[in-house]
Every structure is written in structure tokens, then in C-alpha cells.
Design an enzyme around this catalytic site. Structure first.
Site, mmCIF file in Angstrom:
data_model
loop_
_atom_site.group_PDB
_atom_site.id
_atom_site.type_symbol
_atom_site.label_atom_id
_atom_site.label_comp_id
_atom_site.label_asym_id
_atom_site.label_seq_id
_atom_site.Cartn_x
_atom_site.Cartn_y
_atom_site.Cartn_z
ATOM 1 N N ASP A 173 0.830 -1.202 0.000
ATOM 2 C CA ASP A 173 0.000 0.000 0.000
ATOM 3 C C ASP A 173 0.866 1.254 0.000
ATOM 4 O O ASP A 173 0.349 2.369 -0.097
ATOM 5 C CB ASP A 173 -0.995 0.003 1.156
ATOM 6 N N SER A 174 2.183 1.071 0.056
ATOM 7 C CA SER A 174 3.111 2.184 -0.159
ATOM 8 C C SER A 174 2.948 2.784 -1.546
ATOM 9 O O SER A 174 3.483 3.863 -1.816
ATOM 10 C CB SER A 174 4.557 1.720 0.046
ATOM 11 N N LYS B 262 -1.300 -9.444 2.809
ATOM 12 C CA LYS B 262 -0.600 -8.987 4.010
ATOM 13 C C LYS B 262 -1.488 -8.013 4.755
ATOM 14 O O LYS B 262 -2.144 -7.170 4.132
ATOM 15 C CB LYS B 262 0.735 -8.318 3.670
ATOM 16 N N GLU C 75 8.846 -4.222 11.040
ATOM 17 C CA GLU C 75 9.278 -2.918 10.527
ATOM 18 C C GLU C 75 9.745 -1.989 11.639
ATOM 19 O O GLU C 75 9.062 -1.807 12.645
ATOM 20 C CB GLU C 75 8.152 -2.241 9.744
ATOM 21 N N ASP D 75 -1.008 -6.134 -0.280
ATOM 22 C CA ASP D 75 -1.415 -5.521 0.984
ATOM 23 C C ASP D 75 -2.927 -5.333 1.043
ATOM 24 O O ASP D 75 -3.553 -4.934 0.048
ATOM 25 C CB ASP D 75 -0.769 -4.135 1.135
ATOM 26 N N GLU E 221 -1.719 -5.595 8.614
ATOM 27 C CA GLU E 221 -0.995 -5.048 9.755
ATOM 28 C C GLU E 221 -1.700 -5.396 11.063
ATOM 29 O O GLU E 221 -2.927 -5.476 11.118
ATOM 30 C CB GLU E 221 -0.869 -3.527 9.622
#
Length: 274
Positions: free
Chosen positions: A49-50, A118, A187, A88, A120
């Protein structure tokens, strides 16, 4: 059978089996062209999502949507052949309930054809990770600094730099592993803590600003190529493509304005009369 379909992609179980073995190499990609290049050397391609920062110029990843992730996931799948492609799950697509997460994950996997998702979060997302894993969705976890939580965190800062703060991060790592994730991104976590987590849990750890002792590493492609104007402390610039691209654009603009481009070799003449 086509050549592409005959090539076997890496799978989540294969990455899971790399625990303690050869380091897992992972980079981001959002386009078919860069995916083809990354695919030659990396085990995993992350459609992160970056892309909200890199492609769209957002200050955070919060504005990224499910449709945006699916679209770029499709592009990366078309450009790659062998790497496991992980997409993501963006902010707001999985937090409300495990059922919401499953619906979003199924959309991502069916519409992009990727091999895993993925998300978080640690302890708070363990039930969701278990729910997805038990229903055929391979999940990569993400703990430590979680960029989607920027509005709660207040700033992007390294985690666990005081030993008194280790326990919650260790609990997150254990929860993700025990819930069935096949790997976990760590991270911006203090190196000794990342090293300890890697030794303590049974799934591969993928470090980004963590430790060389992690079972693998990931970076944002544009950061390591020198295309981003700024990069975090944990990024090593393996290339400096920005100045070269700018120079090429300047040369192009100069030649267009001076009518040096296109030259005779770049235009089409008339066919000879028979």
C-alpha cells in the site's frame, strides 16, 4: 500448455519452509515492467500500500483503496512469473470484522490472482489471521511500526528501543505466528528485539529496518533505486536512478525545442513506387 503456465510460482508454504534457511528476498512492485525485473532475483514481490506514497503522492497509506490494490496486483501478476506475489490489504478493508477481512481478501485473490495477502497488526488481528488462514487465504503479518496506524501513532518512529517496551511487540509476533500466518514483516524495530523475535517464533521474519538476523528482507523498490526524494534511515540506496532519469528528460526536452528530435532515423519515408 503455455510457457508461462508451465513455470511454477513460489508459494506461501514454500516461503514458510525457508525459516532458518536461505534469506527470503522481497521487494515491492506496482507495475508489470518493474515486476518482470524484480521477478528475476526475488522470492516475493509485495504489492504494497506504499503505492499510495510512491505512485499517488499521498503523505500516508491511509487513503489507499481496495480497488487500487487489486488493479496494481493484476499488473504485477501479469509482469511476473515465478515470485510469490503478496498484496497488501489497505486500511479500512479488514479491521471491522474477520468476515469483512475475508470478503476483502477473497476479492484481492480472485481479481488479482495473487498468492497471498498482508495485513498489519498483532494480538488484535490474530483472530482475523486465523479466520483467513483456515479458509484458504495465506496471510503475511506485519508488526512493529504499522504505517496504517499513523494517525494513532502520531509519527513514524522506531519501536522497541527501550527494553521495557519489548513485551507488546513480542506478544504481537507470537500471536501472528500462532494464528497461522506464513511469515511476518517486522518494521522499524530495535535490532536486538528483531533478532530475539526471529529466534523465538516458528515462521520467517521479513525485516525492514529490523535486523540482518531476520529470515528475509524487504525494501520499497523506488527507495532502494534512488527514485524517492527522501528515504528512511533503514534504506540503503543500491542505485541512484533519479538524476539519470532527470538528465534524460532534460535532453529530450532540449532536443524537441531545438527540433533535433526526431531525426531522420526516427521518422518514416514514403514507399518506393513499383
Amino acid at each position: 500448455m503455455s510457457v508461462q503456465s508451465a513455470i511454477k510460482r513460489k508459494t506461501a508454504p514454500e516461503i514458510r519452509a525457508r525459516k532458518g534457511g536461505d534469506p527470503v528476498v522481497m521487494l515491492t512492485s506496482y507495475h508489470a515492467h518493474t515486476a518482470a525485473l524484480v521477478d528475476r532475483y526475488c522470492d516475493v514481490i509485495l504489492v504494497g500500500d506504499s503505492l499510495g506514497n510512491v505512485m499517488h503522492g499521498f503523505e500516508t497509506t491511509v487513503p489507499v483503496t481496495l480497488d487500487m490494490m487489486i488493479l496494481q496486483g493484476r499488473a504485477v501478476m501479469r509482469g511476473s512469473k515465478e515470485a510469490l506475489v503478496v498484496v497488501d490489504m489497505p486500511f479500512g478493508s479488514y479491521e471491522a470484522s474477520k468476515e469483512q477481512a475475508f470478503h476483502s481478501a477473497v476479492r484481492i485473490m480472485k481479481e488479482s490472482l495473487c498468492g497471498a495477502v498482508k495485513l498489519e497488526g498483532g494480538v488484535k488481528m490474530a483472530e482475523t489471521i486465523r479466520f483467513l488462514s483456515e479458509r484458504g487465504v495465506p496471510v503475511m503479518g506485519h508488526i512493529g511500526l504499522t504505517p496504517q496506524s499513523i494517525n494513532t501513532l502520531g509519527s513514524f518512529r522506531a519501536q522497541g528501543r527501550e527494553e521495557s517496551n519489548w513485551a507488546p511487540i513480542e506478544a504481537d509476533a507470537r500471536a501472528v505466528a500462532e494464528a497461522g500466518a506464513f511469515s511476518v514483516v517486522i518494521e522499524a524495530v530495535a535490532e536486538p528485539l528483531a533478532r530475539k523475535i526471529t529466534a523465538d517464533i516458528a515462521i520467517p521474519t521479513i525485516g525492514i529496518g529490523a535486523s540482518a538476523a531476520c529470515d528475509g528482507q524487504v525494501l520499497v523498490l523506488e527507495d532502494m533505486l534512488g527514485l524517492s526524494p527522501w528515504a528512511p534511515k533503514f534504506v540503503k540506496r543500491f542505485g541512484d536512478l533519479g538524476p539519470g532519469i532527470e538528465a534524460a528528460i532534460k535532453d529530450y526536452a532540449d532536443e524537441v525545442r531545438s527540433r533535433a528530435f526526431p531525426g531522420p532515423e526516427h521518422v518514416y519515408g514514403m514507399k518506393a513506387k513499383s
